[in-house]
Write an enzyme that holds these catalytic residues in place. Structure first.
Site, PDB file in Angstrom:
ATOM      1  N   GLU A  83      35.968  48.366  60.859  1.00 55.79           N
ATOM      2  CA  GLU A  83      34.848  48.855  62.221  1.00 55.79           C
ATOM      3  C   GLU A  83      34.415  47.456  62.774  1.00 55.79           C
ATOM      4  OE1 GLU A  83      30.405  51.043  62.013  1.00 55.79           O
ATOM      5  OE2 GLU A  83      31.070  49.607  60.193  1.00 55.79           O
ATOM      6  N   LYS A 182      30.987  58.184  64.978  1.00 54.99           N
ATOM      7  CA  LYS A 182      29.950  58.039  63.730  1.00 54.99           C
ATOM      8  C   LYS A 182      29.057  58.359  63.976  1.00 54.99           C
ATOM      9  CE  LYS A 182      28.259  53.753  61.284  1.00 54.99           C
ATOM     10  NZ  LYS A 182      28.129  52.560  61.170  1.00 54.99           N
ATOM     11  N   CYS A 215      31.850  53.430  57.719  1.00 50.67           N
ATOM     12  CA  CYS A 215      30.817  52.598  57.141  1.00 50.67           C
ATOM     13  C   CYS A 215      29.520  53.339  56.461  1.00 50.67           C
ATOM     14  CB  CYS A 215      30.316  51.605  58.207  1.00 50.67           C
ATOM     15  SG  CYS A 215      29.389  50.131  57.546  1.00 50.67           S
TER      16      CYS A 215
END
Length: 500
Positions: A83, A182, A215
């Site tokens: 990321e 995300k 994440c």
């Protein structure tokens, strides 16, 4: 009506295609992840030109290119990069804009390497596509997507476009096969929006069925748990910029535990940055880590390459389903109240009891969670203080999520007020341990961490009655043994906890 012979011909054509796919399908594949020390912009508070932004991104992609070529040379089918790996992370909404590209829906059937002018200028997508195509490898990368919107959309930002933290996947022909925005942004990601609904992004290959998220997504139900349990993907792809938070949330510790708890392969590529304590990448299987990397000494990047089962659920060693409260609920002994005290782990107030003897049985409760431990230390070192801890409550700092945690951990010093603070070294080994808890959730992730922040592949097992036990004595001194439970039903709604 369609003639029956035509239907038969179609049916046999479908069978032929399926059997060809089956014959082509691989039982195992070679996975690669690259931990990247990202080259950062010198000043992210000041807007830059698209040309300058591309120069920085090209410098990072030069490094990623070397890693991707090496992964392909070692036979990898797929490589995951971190990321923020192409431009870094400290941006405002305005200053990240020159780094963004419009990323189309993969249904457009596009190979940017072969047709770079089909959409708006897309130099990053073109380069990633060519890296995949020229090296015959799937490439997973994280970049920024921009999407225009107008005032008829009540969620549309004032500047007239959405900005998304985005994962892209290019197949070995260079075709864009996946795009994921995300959903659970970290509190510092003010430069990005999250999509209105969580996206459940999957794609099929000859070496398994893949899902992808990013994440902080791993801490929440959507999309992470849905991909693993409802979609039943074989492997999760996980670009991350993970700040290690001992004693319970270091990258290798939590990501390997999640792979085990959810029963999936997990390819985690982290960023390397010493000032933010970022390191820890790995290739994890449901029965434990295959290979991992944790290094606080150098700033170098690092490539991991390892073989994995394409369909772990079909393998004979696939872990059985676990009833996480079965054993602990049957135990009669309860804690004696005179021995417990409170301590803080990552802003959460735990109840602790000290392990004063070199062996024995201990219990500690908080609210509805009772944690039970049987243990025997090989030889208790006098400077190593261990406690058994329990936490049952809503975590509210840097995200809100409901936890039930049972943990055996080493305190930072002989002062009990340090119990729960980060510590990286220990001296005491254990001959045996058995940890269990009366969990109210089925989602429990077993973490074992040794001195030096090392994992313990093959040295413990999870029993179907909810105990994590030692197979042998621990080969290294113990930092922590944890059952990290997530009670998703008790989480607040997404908009209240994830919106920058």
């Amino acid at each position: 009506p369609v003639p029956s012979c035509t239907l038969q011909a179609r049916a046999s054509a479908v069978v032929l295609v399926l059997s060809a796919l089956e014959a082509w399908a691989l039982d195992s594949y070679i996975a690669a992840v690259y931990e990247h020390s990202v080259l950062l912009s010198e000043d992210t508070e000041k807007p830059t030109s698209p040309e300058e932004a591309l120069m920085l991104m090209d410098r990072n992609m030069d490094v990623l290119e070397v890693a991707i070529k090496e992964a392909a040379r070692q036979g990898a089918h797929i490589v995951v990069t971190p990321e923020d790996g192409i431009y870094g992370w400290v941006f405002t909404r305005e200053t990240i804009y020159p780094y963004l590209e419009g990323i189309p829906d993969p249904q457009v059937d596009w190979i940017p390497c072969a047709d770079p002018e089909r959409f708006a200028p897309s130099p990053v997508q073109k380069r990633l596509s060519c890296l995949a195509r020229n090296n015959s490898i799937y490439v997973v990368a994280n970049m920024g997507d921009k999407k225009p919107c107008n005032s008829s959309d009540p969620r549309c930002p004032a500047d007239g476009h959405y900005q998304y933290n985005t994962n892209v996947v290019f197949d070995s022909e260079g075709k864009l096969v996946a795009r994921y925005h995300k959903y659970n942004l970290f509190v510092t990601e003010k430069q990005f929006n999250y999509p209105k609904y969580p996206e459940f992004v999957t794609f099929n290959t000859s070496f398994g069925y893949f899902g992808i998220f990013t994440c902080a997504d791993i801490l929440f139900h959507d999309p992470a748990v849905v991909l693993a349990s409802r979609f039943q993907v074989d492997t999760i792809l996980f670009p991350t910029a993970w700040v290690n938070t001992l004693p319970l949330l270091s990258a290798v510790q939590f990501h390997s535990a999640w792979a085990m708890g959810m029963g999936v392969n997990f390819l985690s590529a982290n960023t390397r940055n010493s000032t933010l304590d970022m390191t820890g990448s790995g290739i994890y299987a449901p029965d434990g880590p295959r290979t991992y990397y944790y290094n606080t000494e150098t700033e170098n990047g690092h490539l991991l390459v390892k073989e994995l089962s394409s369909h772990p659920r079909r393998s004979p060693g696939y872990p059985p389903a676990v009833n996480w409260k079965l054993y602990a609920s049957s135990i009669k002994w309860l804690p004696s109240n005179d021995h417990y005290f409170s301590g803080v782990i990552y802003h959460d107030l735990f109840s602790f009891t000290e392990l004063t003897e070199p062996e024995g049985n201990r219990a500690i409760c908080q609210k509805d969670l009772c944690c039970h431990l049987s243990y025997k230390m090989t030889e208790k070192q006098k400077d190593d203080i261990y406690v058994l801890g329990a936490f049952d409550g809503l975590h509210v700092v840097e995200g809100e999520y409901y936890l039930q945690v049972c943990t055996l951990l080493k305190c930072r010093s002989t002062d009990l007020s340090t119990c729960g603070q980060p510590v990286e070294t220990a001296q005491t080994k254990f001959d045996m341990f058995s940890l269990s808890g009366t969990f109210g959730t089925n989602y429990v992730f077993p973490e074992i961490l040794y001195s030096g922040v090392q994992l313990a592949p093959g040295e413990f097992e999870v029993l179907s009655d909810g105990r994590v036990i030692s197979r042998t004595g621990t080969s290294e001194p113990v930092l922590s043994i944890t059952l990290f439970g997530r009670w998703y039903e008790k989480d607040p709604p997404h908009t209240e906890r994830a919106s920058p």
